[in-house]
Design a protein around this motif. Structure first.
Motif, PDB file in Angstrom:
ATOM      1  N   ASP A  70       0.825  -1.215   0.000  1.00 47.01           N
ATOM      2  CA  ASP A  70       0.000   0.000   0.000  1.00 47.01           C
ATOM      3  C   ASP A  70       0.856   1.260   0.000  1.00 47.01           C
ATOM      4  O   ASP A  70       0.413   2.316  -0.474  1.00 47.01           O
ATOM      5  CB  ASP A  70      -0.925   0.007   1.213  1.00 47.01           C
ATOM      6  CG  ASP A  70      -1.958  -1.109   1.153  1.00 47.01           C
ATOM      7  OD1 ASP A  70      -2.227  -1.594   0.026  1.00 47.01           O
ATOM      8  OD2 ASP A  70      -2.481  -1.509   2.209  1.00 47.01           O
ATOM      9  N   ALA A  71       2.063   1.164   0.552  1.00 47.25           N
ATOM     10  CA  ALA A  71       2.947   2.326   0.624  1.00 47.25           C
ATOM     11  C   ALA A  71       3.655   2.588  -0.698  1.00 47.25           C
ATOM     12  O   ALA A  71       4.303   3.623  -0.858  1.00 47.25           O
ATOM     13  CB  ALA A  71       3.977   2.143   1.730  1.00 47.25           C
ATOM     14  N   PRO A  73       2.653   3.228  -4.293  1.00 45.70           N
ATOM     15  CA  PRO A  73       1.488   3.400  -5.180  1.00 45.70           C
ATOM     16  C   PRO A  73       1.796   3.156  -6.650  1.00 45.70           C
ATOM     17  O   PRO A  73       0.894   3.011  -7.453  1.00 45.70           O
ATOM     18  CB  PRO A  73       1.105   4.860  -4.940  1.00 45.70           C
ATOM     19  CG  PRO A  73       2.392   5.526  -4.548  1.00 45.70           C
ATOM     20  CD  PRO A  73       3.183   4.498  -3.795  1.00 45.70           C
ATOM     21  N   ARG A 153      -0.076   7.591  14.579  1.00 49.10           N
ATOM     22  CA  ARG A 153      -1.159   7.915  13.655  1.00 49.10           C
ATOM     23  C   ARG A 153      -0.889   9.239  12.942  1.00 49.10           C
ATOM     24  O   ARG A 153      -1.113   9.379  11.730  1.00 49.10           O
ATOM     25  CB  ARG A 153      -2.477   7.996  14.415  1.00 49.10           C
ATOM     26  CG  ARG A 153      -3.679   8.333  13.542  1.00 49.10           C
ATOM     27  CD  ARG A 153      -4.956   8.296  14.355  1.00 49.10           C
ATOM     28  NE  ARG A 153      -6.109   8.638  13.532  1.00 49.10           N
ATOM     29  CZ  ARG A 153      -7.361   8.677  13.981  1.00 49.10           C
ATOM     30  NH1 ARG A 153      -7.618   8.391  15.256  1.00 49.10           N
ATOM     31  NH2 ARG A 153      -8.345   9.001  13.175  1.00 49.10           N
ATOM     32  N   GLU A 156       1.701   8.634  10.296  1.00 47.19           N
ATOM     33  CA  GLU A 156       1.124   7.946   9.140  1.00 47.19           C
ATOM     34  C   GLU A 156       0.309   8.907   8.271  1.00 47.19           C
ATOM     35  O   GLU A 156       0.394   8.872   7.029  1.00 47.19           O
ATOM     36  CB  GLU A 156       0.245   6.789   9.601  1.00 47.19           C
ATOM     37  CG  GLU A 156       1.003   5.549  10.012  1.00 47.19           C
ATOM     38  CD  GLU A 156       0.064   4.395  10.288  1.00 47.19           C
ATOM     39  OE1 GLU A 156      -1.098   4.663  10.692  1.00 47.19           O
ATOM     40  OE2 GLU A 156       0.455   3.235  10.092  1.00 47.19           O
ATOM     41  N   GLU A 157      -0.473   9.788   8.910  1.00 48.84           N
ATOM     42  CA  GLU A 157      -1.268  10.740   8.132  1.00 48.84           C
ATOM     43  C   GLU A 157      -0.378  11.706   7.358  1.00 48.84           C
ATOM     44  O   GLU A 157      -0.658  12.040   6.197  1.00 48.84           O
ATOM     45  CB  GLU A 157      -2.196  11.508   9.069  1.00 48.84           C
ATOM     46  CG  GLU A 157      -3.302  10.636   9.690  1.00 48.84           C
ATOM     47  CD  GLU A 157      -4.141  11.408  10.676  1.00 48.84           C
ATOM     48  OE1 GLU A 157      -3.763  12.563  10.985  1.00 48.84           O
ATOM     49  OE2 GLU A 157      -5.160  10.864  11.150  1.00 48.84           O
ATOM     50  N   ASP A 160       1.135   9.818   4.445  1.00 45.47           N
ATOM     51  CA  ASP A 160       0.131   9.611   3.396  1.00 45.47           C
ATOM     52  C   ASP A 160      -0.099  10.899   2.601  1.00 45.47           C
ATOM     53  O   ASP A 160      -0.252  10.870   1.375  1.00 45.47           O
ATOM     54  CB  ASP A 160      -1.184   9.130   4.020  1.00 45.47           C
ATOM     55  CG  ASP A 160      -1.061   7.718   4.572  1.00 45.47           C
ATOM     56  OD1 ASP A 160      -0.129   7.000   4.160  1.00 45.47           O
ATOM     57  OD2 ASP A 160      -1.906   7.343   5.420  1.00 45.47           O
ATOM     58  N   ARG A 163       2.910  11.548   0.379  1.00 50.19           N
ATOM     59  CA  ARG A 163       2.922  10.591  -0.716  1.00 50.19           C
ATOM     60  C   ARG A 163       1.875  10.968  -1.775  1.00 50.19           C
ATOM     61  O   ARG A 163       2.128  10.885  -2.985  1.00 50.19           O
ATOM     62  CB  ARG A 163       2.660   9.185  -0.186  1.00 50.19           C
ATOM     63  CG  ARG A 163       2.754   8.105  -1.265  1.00 50.19           C
ATOM     64  CD  ARG A 163       2.429   6.729  -0.705  1.00 50.19           C
ATOM     65  NE  ARG A 163       3.382   6.333   0.308  1.00 50.19           N
ATOM     66  CZ  ARG A 163       3.081   6.132   1.591  1.00 50.19           C
ATOM     67  NH1 ARG A 163       1.838   6.313   2.013  1.00 50.19           N
ATOM     68  NH2 ARG A 163       4.011   5.767   2.449  1.00 50.19           N
ATOM     69  N   ALA A 164       0.689  11.387  -1.298  1.00 52.04           N
ATOM     70  CA  ALA A 164      -0.362  11.781  -2.239  1.00 52.04           C
ATOM     71  C   ALA A 164       0.041  13.033  -3.024  1.00 52.04           C
ATOM     72  O   ALA A 164      -0.221  13.143  -4.225  1.00 52.04           O
ATOM     73  CB  ALA A 164      -1.671  12.025  -1.492  1.00 52.04           C
ATOM     74  N   ASP A 167       2.621  11.996  -5.594  1.00 53.87           N
ATOM     75  CA  ASP A 167       2.081  11.110  -6.614  1.00 53.87           C
ATOM     76  C   ASP A 167       1.124  11.845  -7.546  1.00 53.87           C
ATOM     77  O   ASP A 167       1.057  11.534  -8.735  1.00 53.87           O
ATOM     78  CB  ASP A 167       1.368   9.928  -5.946  1.00 53.87           C
ATOM     79  CG  ASP A 167       0.975   8.869  -6.956  1.00 53.87           C
ATOM     80  OD1 ASP A 167       1.852   8.392  -7.692  1.00 53.87           O
ATOM     81  OD2 ASP A 167      -0.211   8.514  -6.999  1.00 53.87           O
TER      82      ASP A 167
END
Length: 527
Positions: A70-71, A73, A153, A156-157, A160, A163-164, A167
């Motif tokens: 999942d990490a 993409p 948490r 991680e957020e 994410d 990464r978004a 990407d």
């Protein structure tokens, strides 16, 4: 007394005995409530990262393995995402996995510098036709580190989100190692390199290098590069490279619009240059800092300033100073007044249309025109009007000579335009009719002049005929008649049509004067 001592001794002896028995029980570990040492905390064992593939289809995976996929993409399948992670870290990963069925088991170690801490280990085993792939991180084994749930948490957020952003960014982003190989790229880079035309296609590593930034890697200064699309279109990008310890992080911004704009501007300037090159008028354009930006060949010829000097982009005042030294501008009385005059010229040209006429010591005459341009620029036009001035002077001299000859005539003459307005008359006309059109405000028409003629002469049908003659359209014949003035003088008058619809009236005084009662009425029209 003896009995009391005996009782106290018995009590002390009993207490000491009880204490000794308790100590003995503690030492032997037989006490019911004996204190036991605290057992060491048991570190929770980390779950391994294991993948189970049937060819390129994921059959099963542990929780850390799924989190790893999942990490990553990039890639249209689970196998493509695993390759995107493993291929940059393990040299020859794809080639080694192709031989797993023959070898049965293989083990790879990550290249130095690809991971923090100890190198990663990859173990691949052939399990009954399935590929069992295990990833080991030696630096994390045996460390059951407990992390605060809220902090983990938040991390991680944030990861994410970053990464978004990377990407989904439309900017092509990639990372190169010290050898110039692409070891990471975002989605925009991969789509541009056509690596994912087929969603199930396995990425080949290293990724295609779209931009050759050279070796060693350039600085962070932008560098414009071109690549060719599938339809042979040229695509332009402004590339930025920021050095890292083991390579560089690079970005490519689309520059097609900028290149088109620059090409259009260059073509426009070339068109203007070609157009200005054929103009006989000298052109000099100064920017807002008053430096020469554009000039044409006519400026060199008119100002006699060398092309080398003009190509050096002199300032406006250096340009004017050179004109003054070359005696290509009016000689000033003193330098201070000249500088003030040039400042006024520059300010007037920047504010709006301004024009001056320079009479040069050589006898030439220049018209210097200043016009404002956008962004604070100003343009000067140098036009040699010597021939125009000479022609004007000759025409004026000829006109003055003609008017002098016209005034010297004894015959009174007046010329009317096709519209009926009096165009010119001589001195004899003014003396005869005591009427000077130059002293009259406004225009004098033929009708007004006929009234003056009637007021100084006896009744005569010529005036009525003349009014109809003047308004007649088409071809007209000359008209002549004899009239008598109230003072007894007799005149011979002629009215001749001119080319273009004009009319000339001439009056000649006859030598023999007659009385008012004896004045003949003559009206003839020449055939």
């Amino acid at each position: 007394m003896d009995a009391s001592w005996m009782l106290a001794l018995a009590i002390v002896t009993t207490s000491i005995g009880t204490a000794l028995i308790a100590l003995l029980l503690i030492g032997l570990g037989l006490g019911r409530f004996a204190v036991r040492p605290r057992a060491a905390a048991v570190q929770p064992a980390l779950e391994e990262t294991v993948f189970l593939f049937d060819d390129q289809d994921l059959v099963d995976a542990t929780t850390p393995a799924r989190m790893l996929l999942d990490a990553v993409p990039m890639g249209g399948s689970d196998w493509a995402r695993l390759c995107a992670f493993a291929a940059p870290r393990f040299a020859g990963f794809a080639e080694a996995m192709a031989t797993l069925a023959d070898r049965g088991r293989l083990e790879l170690a990550s290249a130095p510098g690809m991971a923090q801490g100890a190198p990663l280990r990859l173990i691949a085993e052939d399990a009954g036709g399935l590929a069992r792939i295990t990833l080991h991180d030696p630096s994390a084994e045996g460390q059951g580190v407990l992390v605060d749930a809220l902090s983990y948490r938040a991390l991680e957020e944030e990861v994410d989100l970053l990464r978004a952003v990377a990407d989904r960014s439309p900017v092509l982003s990639w990372r190169e190692n010290a050898q110039g190989e692409v070891i990471w790229a975002n989605r925009a880079y991969i789509l541009r390199s056509n690596a994912l035309d087929n969603p199930d296609e396995v990425l080949s590593w290293p990724l295609p290098r779209l931009f050759d930034l050279g070796a060693p890697l350039p600085s962070a200064a932008p560098r414009r590069l071109r690549i060719t699309a599938a339809d042979d279109r040229a695509l332009w990008f402004d590339c930025h490279a920021y050095p890292l310890e083991d390579g560089a992080i690079c970005f490519a911004l689309p520059a097609d619009a900028t290149v088109r704009a620059e090409r259009a501007l260059r073509d426009f300037v070339q068109t203007l240059t070609k157009t200005f090159a054929d103009l006989p008028i000298g052109l000099a354009i100064f920017d807002r800092q008053r430096q020469l930006q554009l000039f044409n060949p006519a400026l060199i010829d008119l100002t006699q300033l060398g092309a080398e000097f003009l190509s050096g982009r002199p300032t406006l005042y250096a340009f004017l100073d050179r004109l003054r030294e070359a005696r290509m501008m009016p000689e000033p009385k003193d330098y201070r007044s000249w500088r003030l005059q040039m400042t006024e010229l520059e300010q007037a040209s920047a504010a709006g249309f301004h024009s001056e006429t320079w009479s040069l010591p050589s006898g030439q005459t220049y018209r210097v025109t200043g016009r404002p341009h956008p962004d604070g620029a100003v343009a000067f036009l140098f036009e040699d009007i010597s021939s125009e001035i000479s022609l004007t002077r000759r025409f004026r001299a000829a006109a003055e000579l003609s008017h002098e000859v016209f005034d010297s005539l004894d015959e009174a003459v007046a010329v009317f335009q096709p519209s009926g307005e009096l165009l010119m008359s001589n001195t004899a006309f003014t003396r005869l009719w005591q009427f000077d059109p130059a002293e009259t405000l406004g225009c004098v028409t033929l009708t007004d002049t006929i009234r003056v003629w009637q007021s100084f002469s006896l009744p005569n049908p010529i005036w009525t005929a003349l009014q109809g003659y003047a308004s007649r359209m088409g071809d007209r014949r000359p008209l002549s008649a004899g009239i008598a003035l109230r003072d007894g003088r007799q005149l011979s008058c002629r009215f001749l049509p001119l080319t273009g619809g004009g009319l000339m009236a001439s009056f000649h005084i006859l030598p023999t004067a007659i009385g008012p009662s004896d004045a003949p009425l003559l009206l003839t029209e020449a055939l």
